[in-house]
Write a protein that holds these residues in place. Sequence first.
Motif, PDB file in Angstrom:
ATOM      1  N   VAL A   1      -5.311   5.541  -0.280  1.00 40.10           N
ATOM      2  CA  VAL A   1      -5.162   4.094  -0.127  1.00 40.10           C
ATOM      3  C   VAL A   1      -6.370   3.373  -0.712  1.00 40.10           C
TER       4      VAL A   1
ATOM      5  N   LYS B   1       2.155   1.829  -3.515  1.00 40.73           N
ATOM      6  CA  LYS B   1       1.107   2.332  -4.405  1.00 40.73           C
ATOM      7  C   LYS B   1       0.897   3.829  -4.218  1.00 40.73           C
TER       8      LYS B   1
ATOM      9  N   GLU C   1       0.821  -1.208   0.000  1.00 37.24           N
ATOM     10  CA  GLU C   1       0.000   0.000   0.000  1.00 37.24           C
ATOM     11  C   GLU C   1       0.861   1.266   0.000  1.00 37.24           C
TER      12      GLU C   1
ATOM     13  N   LYS D   1      -7.547  -2.749   2.733  1.00 39.16           N
ATOM     14  CA  LYS D   1      -6.634  -1.666   2.383  1.00 39.16           C
ATOM     15  C   LYS D   1      -6.387  -0.726   3.555  1.00 39.16           C
TER      16      LYS D   1
END
Length: 265
Positions: free
Chosen positions: A134, A126, A123, A154
């Motif tokens: 998120v 990303k 996460e 998440k």
Amino acid sequence: MNVFDQQLQPATAFERLLAIMEDLRKQCPWDKKQTMESLRHLTIEETYELSDAILEGGMQEIRKELGDLMLHLVFYAKIGSETNDFNITDVLNGICEKLINRHPHIYGDVIAETEEQVKQNWEQIKLKEGNKSVLGGVPSSLPALVKASRIQEKARGVGFDWEEKEQVWEKVEEELQEFKDEFNVADYSEIDLEKAEGEFGDLLFSLINYARFININPENALEKTNRKFIKRFQYLESKAKDLNKSLQDMTLAEMDVFWNEAKNI
């Protein structure tokens, strides 16, 4: 390459599929007409068929459905190559680079010894790649039950989560009480439907959260219950037919006898 060759190594077998796709796109009237938009709903259907095969546990059926889905992926890549936007090589290299970048504990010097650490790293990476949130990677069109699971997973990936499952169950009980307060089964007065719906949503969300804490996939659990209900209900229908009755003609007590029989099948 002869596309009729069957016993091939993985790379050669994949090239065979690409060659067949090339032939179909040039020669088959149906395949020539397809666009990404026309394939989209078919791909969704194929994905659900794979899901059914997985739940039913038939490995050969899973193999067949994986092939159908693989065809769709190759089809999209072929269409992308025709517009010079991307090709299958771009797709494969893209996912390879993505996997390498998101697994620095394998291909770099980051340490991640547990599944939870891997998810947290994922996460964070990303977000560095440009995600503004998120939760930004959760598709808006996901079914609500699946979406709730993904949102919670998440959020956990960045440390926003309960510490103990007992805390989560307390939340379930709290939400259940709030729902009961809004919709008292013993009270037949008119309720605020919108508010009751909101409380029911909160209750479902908390149950899904608890399922995650005890490693139950709520989507799988509910689908198995759906299938169990269908099997028992169809047994009930068949028994009614044997008696030359419709379900509407039977009492609940009569139906309950066959329903209990179905539980033992």
